[in-house]
Design a protein around this motif. Structure first.
Motif, short mmCIF file in Angstrom:
data_model
loop_
_atom_site.label_atom_id
_atom_site.label_comp_id
_atom_site.label_asym_id
_atom_site.label_seq_id
_atom_site.Cartn_x
_atom_site.Cartn_y
_atom_site.Cartn_z
N LEU A 1 0.83 -1.21 0.00
CA LEU A 1 0.00 0.00 0.00
C LEU A 1 0.86 1.26 0.00
O LEU A 1 0.67 2.16 -0.82
N VAL B 1 -4.44 3.25 -5.70
CA VAL B 1 -5.10 2.20 -4.93
C VAL B 1 -6.55 2.07 -5.38
O VAL B 1 -7.23 3.07 -5.58
N GLU C 1 -8.68 -0.34 4.01
CA GLU C 1 -7.79 0.10 2.95
C GLU C 1 -8.05 1.56 2.58
O GLU C 1 -7.13 2.30 2.26
N SER D 1 -5.29 4.34 2.89
CA SER D 1 -5.00 5.15 1.69
C SER D 1 -4.97 6.63 2.04
O SER D 1 -4.13 7.38 1.55
#
Length: 154
Positions: free
Chosen positions: A67, A73, A80, A84
Motif C-alpha cells: 500500500l 489504490v 484500505e 489510503s
C-alpha cells in the motif's frame, strides 16, 4: 514495521476484500490507462494457485508495504480506504455492500467522489488534494486522542 518497497515498477494496488467484479474491472482499467502493473491482493484465504500479479496474505508488513509504495489504490475494504488516506494515496473505493462506513469516512474527509460503482465513473484527471485532507486527518486524530485520554482518565 513496514519493509522496503517490494515491487520496483509503478503499480496499482488492488485490495479485493469482497471479491468484487466491478472493483476488479475498475482496477484493470486504471492500471491499463496509467500503464502501471496491477497487483491484486485477495482478502480470502484459500489453498489455490495464485496467478502472476495476485498476492495471498503474507502478513501485515507486506500488506502495508504494498500500500505505502503503490502509485494508485483501488479497494473494496474500509480499512484500505483509511490507510489510503493516512498514506496520502490517490484511490477509489468500490464496495457493493457494507459500504456505509466507507461513505461516512469519505464524507468526513470531503472526498465523496472517491466512492464509485462502475468503471465509467473513473476520472484520472481529478486528483485528491491532500493539502485540504491532511489538516482534517490531524484534527480528527487529535480529537480521538483527547477522547481516549478522557475515557481512560488521563
Amino acid at each position: 514495521i513496514i519493509p522496503g518497497r517490494i515491487i520496483k515498477e509503478k503499480y496499482v494496488f488492488f485490495y479485493n476484500l469482497q471479491e468484487n467484479k466491478e472493483a476488479r474491472e475498475i482496477a484493470v482499467y486504471i492500471s491499463s490507462r496509467l500503464g502501471y502493473k496491477l497487483i491484486e491482493f485477495v482478502g480470502v484465504i484459500r489453498k489455490i494457485y495464485y496467478p502472476a500479479g495476485i498476492k495471498a496474505f503474507e502478513g501485515p508488513e507486506n500488506f502495508l508495504s504494498l500500500l505505502k509504495y503503490s502509485d494508485f489504490v483501488v479497494t473494496s475494504s474500509f480499512h484500505e480506504v483509511a490507510f489510503s488516506i493516512i498514506f496520502e494515496k490517490q484511490f477509489y473505493a468500490c464496495l457493493p455492500w457494507n459500504n456505509q462506513r466507507v461513505i461516512s469516512l469519505l464524507n468526513l474527509f470531503q472526498v465523496q467522489d472517491r466512492f464509485i460503482k462502475d468503471v465509467k465513473d473513473v476520472n484520472l484527471t481529478r486528483f485528491m488534494d491532500y493539502k485540504i485532507i491532511t489538516p482534517i486527518v490531524k484534527y480528527e486524530k487529535e480529537k480521538t486522542i483527547e477522547y481516549l485520554h478522557y475515557a481512560i482518565g488521563i
